[in-house]
Design a protein around this motif. Sequence first.
Motif, PDB file in Angstrom:
ATOM      1  N   ARG A 206      -8.493 -41.358  -9.035  1.00  0.00           N
ATOM      2  CA  ARG A 206      -9.807 -40.823  -9.442  1.00  0.00           C
ATOM      3  C   ARG A 206      -9.707 -39.348  -9.837  1.00  0.00           C
ATOM      4  N   LEU A 207      -8.961 -38.578  -9.058  1.00  0.00           N
ATOM      5  CA  LEU A 207      -8.834 -37.152  -9.350  1.00  0.00           C
ATOM      6  C   LEU A 207      -8.129 -36.909 -10.680  1.00  0.00           C
ATOM      7  N   LEU A 208      -7.061 -37.641 -10.936  1.00  0.00           N
ATOM      8  CA  LEU A 208      -6.320 -37.454 -12.183  1.00  0.00           C
ATOM      9  C   LEU A 208      -7.137 -37.895 -13.388  1.00  0.00           C
ATOM     10  N   THR A 209      -7.885 -38.982 -13.228  1.00  0.00           N
ATOM     11  CA  THR A 209      -8.762 -39.440 -14.314  1.00  0.00           C
ATOM     12  C   THR A 209      -9.840 -38.410 -14.602  1.00  0.00           C
ATOM     13  N   ARG A 210     -10.422 -37.854 -13.534  1.00  0.00           N
ATOM     14  CA  ARG A 210     -11.444 -36.812 -13.698  1.00  0.00           C
ATOM     15  C   ARG A 210     -10.884 -35.592 -14.409  1.00  0.00           C
ATOM     16  N   GLU A 211      -9.731 -35.114 -13.967  1.00  0.00           N
ATOM     17  CA  GLU A 211      -9.156 -33.908 -14.542  1.00  0.00           C
ATOM     18  C   GLU A 211      -8.742 -34.112 -15.996  1.00  0.00           C
ATOM     19  N   ALA A 212      -8.205 -35.283 -16.316  1.00  0.00           N
ATOM     20  CA  ALA A 212      -7.854 -35.569 -17.709  1.00  0.00           C
ATOM     21  C   ALA A 212      -9.102 -35.565 -18.584  1.00  0.00           C
ATOM     22  N   GLY A 213     -10.210 -36.104 -18.046  1.00  0.00           N
ATOM     23  CA  GLY A 213     -11.469 -36.081 -18.784  1.00  0.00           C
ATOM     24  C   GLY A 213     -11.958 -34.675 -19.041  1.00  0.00           C
ATOM     25  N   PHE A 214     -11.843 -33.805 -18.019  1.00  0.00           N
ATOM     26  CA  PHE A 214     -12.237 -32.401 -18.187  1.00  0.00           C
ATOM     27  C   PHE A 214     -11.428 -31.742 -19.306  1.00  0.00           C
ATOM     28  N   LEU A 215     -10.116 -31.974 -19.292  1.00  0.00           N
ATOM     29  CA  LEU A 215      -9.261 -31.347 -20.296  1.00  0.00           C
ATOM     30  C   LEU A 215      -9.598 -31.825 -21.700  1.00  0.00           C
ATOM     31  N   ASN A 216      -9.860 -33.116 -21.836  1.00  0.00           N
ATOM     32  CA  ASN A 216     -10.215 -33.655 -23.144  1.00  0.00           C
ATOM     33  C   ASN A 216     -11.539 -33.103 -23.628  1.00  0.00           C
ATOM     34  N   THR A 217     -12.507 -32.986 -22.721  1.00  0.00           N
ATOM     35  CA  THR A 217     -13.837 -32.501 -23.091  1.00  0.00           C
ATOM     36  C   THR A 217     -13.808 -31.030 -23.476  1.00  0.00           C
ATOM     37  N   LEU A 218     -13.078 -30.234 -22.692  1.00  0.00           N
ATOM     38  CA  LEU A 218     -13.054 -28.793 -22.925  1.00  0.00           C
ATOM     39  C   LEU A 218     -12.077 -28.383 -24.015  1.00  0.00           C
ATOM     40  N   GLY A 219     -11.131 -29.268 -24.325  1.00  0.00           N
ATOM     41  CA  GLY A 219     -10.125 -28.917 -25.308  1.00  0.00           C
ATOM     42  C   GLY A 219      -9.244 -27.782 -24.854  1.00  0.00           C
ATOM     43  N   ALA A 220      -9.034 -27.694 -23.530  1.00  0.00           N
ATOM     44  CA  ALA A 220      -8.224 -26.614 -22.961  1.00  0.00           C
ATOM     45  C   ALA A 220      -7.177 -27.208 -22.041  1.00  0.00           C
ATOM     46  N   VAL A 221      -6.138 -26.424 -21.807  1.00  0.00           N
ATOM     47  CA  VAL A 221      -5.096 -26.856 -20.879  1.00  0.00           C
ATOM     48  C   VAL A 221      -4.985 -25.823 -19.769  1.00  0.00           C
ATOM     49  N   PRO A 222      -4.564 -26.229 -18.575  1.00  0.00           N
ATOM     50  CA  PRO A 222      -4.406 -25.263 -17.480  1.00  0.00           C
ATOM     51  C   PRO A 222      -3.245 -24.332 -17.736  1.00  0.00           C
ATOM     52  N   LEU A 223      -3.278 -23.176 -17.075  1.00  0.00           N
ATOM     53  CA  LEU A 223      -2.162 -22.257 -17.178  1.00  0.00           C
ATOM     54  C   LEU A 223      -0.939 -22.882 -16.540  1.00  0.00           C
ATOM     55  N   PRO A 224       0.221 -22.746 -17.172  1.00  0.00           N
ATOM     56  CA  PRO A 224       1.433 -23.336 -16.588  1.00  0.00           C
ATOM     57  C   PRO A 224       1.783 -22.638 -15.296  1.00  0.00           C
ATOM     58  N   PRO A 225       2.303 -23.374 -14.289  1.00  0.00           N
ATOM     59  CA  PRO A 225       2.709 -22.754 -13.040  1.00  0.00           C
ATOM     60  C   PRO A 225       3.900 -21.852 -13.242  1.00  0.00           C
ATOM     61  N   GLY A 226       3.971 -20.743 -12.481  1.00  0.00           N
ATOM     62  CA  GLY A 226       5.080 -19.819 -12.590  1.00  0.00           C
ATOM     63  C   GLY A 226       6.300 -20.331 -11.854  1.00  0.00           C
ATOM     64  N   GLU A 227       7.406 -19.647 -12.059  1.00  0.00           N
ATOM     65  CA  GLU A 227       8.653 -20.063 -11.412  1.00  0.00           C
ATOM     66  C   GLU A 227       8.546 -19.930  -9.900  1.00  0.00           C
ATOM     67  N   PHE A 228       7.869 -18.852  -9.447  1.00  0.00           N
ATOM     68  CA  PHE A 228       7.659 -18.662  -8.031  1.00  0.00           C
ATOM     69  C   PHE A 228       6.175 -18.464  -7.775  1.00  0.00           C
ATOM     70  N   THR A 229       5.700 -19.005  -6.639  1.00  0.00           N
ATOM     71  CA  THR A 229       4.313 -18.810  -6.262  1.00  0.00           C
ATOM     72  C   THR A 229       4.061 -17.320  -6.086  1.00  0.00           C
TER      73      THR A 229
END
Length: 238
Positions: A206-229
């Motif tokens: 459910r969470l992955l389906t929701r998040e994929a829907g958000f990305l498609n709707t907004l036309g945006a992608v999350p910031l890529p994670p860095g090498e170190f936290t």
Amino acid sequence: MTEPESESAATTTILPLFPLQTVLLPGTKLPLHIFEPRYRQLTADLVSGTVPGREFGVVALRSSLTREVRGLDQLHEIGCSTVLREAKRLPDGRFDVVTQARRRFRLRELDCVSAPYLIASVEWVDDDPPDPSGGMAERLATVARAAHQRYCETAWRSEDWHAPDPDTPVAELAYALAADCLLPLEDRQRLLEELHPLRRLRIACRLLTREAGFLNTLGAVPLPPGEFTDLSRPASLN
């Protein structure tokens, strides 16, 4: 410190504790940049073997405004232990480390004075008995993997994600699917706390389906994670 008990032991043990503004899921890797003196000492104790098994606990802060942990009420009750795998000491005494998340625990008591870093008494947390319905598990795993693929194809370049191994056990699959996805802290904590493998897999789907829907709707992608936290922000405690 006492030696950690076996995976199935229904008892308490002692773990060094690292509170963070993140949720660590079993089986995933956690790279960290360590610079605060108390956590430099923890890293040194892990490297030297002073901490048995090089294992410590990561637990999420309840508030991003917390600067100093004084009690259990400031932390989520369920966290995840992690084992030091790599440590590189930098010339100024900082460390870059990589750890491998291992097993869940429930916080019982907190010791803020015996060491430079926090120490906790914890109880290991096991899953509920597996569901005998293998067919349901297989179908759910297929659906969850498809949701993970949709999310990752929208969010990342092809080289930035990978599908979990086909032989990944159902009990571990939800964690593996969530590892490539930038879910809110509350959602990751929900996955961590769920004790039934199939329910956990449904939640991940459910969470992955929701998040994929958000990305498609907004036309945006999350910031890529860095090498170190990045633990330089004030909310991190480190």
